[in-house]
Design an enzyme around this catalytic site. Structure first.
Site, PDB file in Angstrom:
ATOM      1  N   ASP A   1      26.237  42.300  24.052  1.00 51.16           N
ATOM      2  CA  ASP A   1      25.194  42.264  25.170  1.00 51.16           C
ATOM      3  C   ASP A   1      25.742  41.632  26.269  1.00 51.16           C
ATOM      4  OD1 ASP A   1      21.749  42.292  25.081  1.00 51.16           O
ATOM      5  OD2 ASP A   1      22.948  41.351  27.061  1.00 51.16           O
ATOM      6  N   ILE A   2      25.553  42.427  27.674  1.00 54.34           N
ATOM      7  CA  ILE A   2      26.122  42.187  28.750  1.00 54.34           C
ATOM      8  C   ILE A   2      25.587  40.758  29.465  1.00 54.34           C
ATOM      9  CG2 ILE A   2      24.279  43.208  30.348  1.00 54.34           C
ATOM     10  CD1 ILE A   2      26.808  44.402  31.782  1.00 54.34           C
TER      11      ILE A   2
ATOM     12  N   ASN B   1      12.820  45.048  20.456  1.00 54.31           N
ATOM     13  CA  ASN B   1      11.565  44.914  21.521  1.00 54.31           C
ATOM     14  C   ASN B   1      10.947  46.167  21.483  1.00 54.31           C
ATOM     15  OD1 ASN B   1      11.717  42.399  21.900  1.00 54.31           O
ATOM     16  ND2 ASN B   1      13.551  42.626  23.467  1.00 54.31           N
TER      17      ASN B   1
ATOM     18  N   GLY C   1       8.882  43.541  26.490  1.00 52.44           N
ATOM     19  CA  GLY C   1      10.257  43.280  27.332  1.00 52.44           C
ATOM     20  C   GLY C   1      11.261  43.946  26.905  1.00 52.44           C
ATOM     21  N   GLN C   2      10.834  45.362  26.397  1.00 53.72           N
ATOM     22  CA  GLN C   2      12.004  46.703  26.180  1.00 53.72           C
ATOM     23  C   GLN C   2      12.255  46.966  27.570  1.00 53.72           C
ATOM     24  OE1 GLN C   2      10.817  49.729  23.417  1.00 53.72           O
ATOM     25  NE2 GLN C   2      13.037  50.532  23.573  1.00 53.72           N
TER      26      GLN C   2
ATOM     27  N   HIS D   1      17.512  49.377  19.472  1.00 51.66           N
ATOM     28  CA  HIS D   1      18.674  48.437  19.444  1.00 51.66           C
ATOM     29  C   HIS D   1      18.095  47.208  18.455  1.00 51.66           C
ATOM     30  CE1 HIS D   1      16.985  48.015  23.420  1.00 51.66           C
ATOM     31  NE2 HIS D   1      17.197  46.834  23.507  1.00 51.66           N
ATOM     32  N   LEU D   2      18.925  46.546  17.733  1.00 52.57           N
ATOM     33  CA  LEU D   2      18.757  45.412  17.118  1.00 52.57           C
ATOM     34  C   LEU D   2      19.675  44.543  17.982  1.00 52.57           C
ATOM     35  CD1 LEU D   2      19.232  45.773  13.171  1.00 52.57           C
ATOM     36  CD2 LEU D   2      17.135  45.812  14.441  1.00 52.57           C
ATOM     37  N   HIS D   3      18.905  43.380  18.514  1.00 54.30           N
ATOM     38  CA  HIS D   3      19.423  42.218  19.037  1.00 54.30           C
ATOM     39  C   HIS D   3      20.106  41.428  17.737  1.00 54.30           C
ATOM     40  CE1 HIS D   3      18.094  42.497  23.171  1.00 54.30           C
ATOM     41  NE2 HIS D   3      17.071  43.351  22.750  1.00 54.30           N
TER      42      HIS D   3
END
Ligand code: 5GP
Ligand code: ZN
Length: 128
Positions: free
Chosen positions: A44-45, A101, A107-108, A114-116
């Site tokens: 993640d950035i 999300n 908060g998407q 995507h899985l965080h």
């Protein structure tokens, strides 16, 4: 429905404008840590924990609400990949959190599921 101007469908339009589809096709750079025929994982950035990796299907699926029966195996692979990465990063035994999300109140921001994978610190509950 087909787009009258471009002749492309909604799904193609979504993919063209999708940040994660661009990362998957290597048009946008990312720190990729895993790739196979169906799944990509990259850092993640804007990490929210010492480990914050995103695990995505290469197939464009906008939200969890858009998962269909034909995606069963793919969704299984996403979770399996997240577990593998957690082990590789040494956080499997300590524990980690997988977050997906869906839609604005959650908060998407990127409409490609995507899985965080979050870990490396204590996770609080309830989440914020
Ligand atoms: P969401 O809010 O949709 O669940 O998560 C989107 C995630 O994508 C956020 O954690 C955000 O930091 C991350 N993100 C946004 N833009 C980029 C980017 O260009 N590259 C990478 N690697 N991650 C991004
Ligand atoms: Zn996409």
């Amino acid at each position: 429905m087909r787009n009258w101007r471009t002749g492309t469908g909604k799904r193609e339009d979504e993919m063209t404008n999708c940040l994660f589809c661009k990362i998957i096709s290597k048009k946008v750079p990312a720190k990729i840590i895993f790739e196979d025929e169906g799944v990509l994982a990259f850092e993640d950035i804007d990490p929210q924990a010492p480990v914050h990796t995103l695990v995505v299907p290469k197939k464009h699926i906008a939200t969890t609400l858009d998962i269909s029966n034909e995606d069963d195996a793919l969704i299984g692979r996403l979770f399996q990949t997240a577990g593998k990465i957690a082990k590789e990063k040494g956080i499997a035994e300590r524990g980690f959190r997988l977050v997906v999300n869906t839609n604005p109140e959650a908060g998407q921001e990127v409409y490609h599921i995507h899985l965080h994978l979050l870990g490396g610190r204590h996770m609080h509950w309830p989440p914020g």
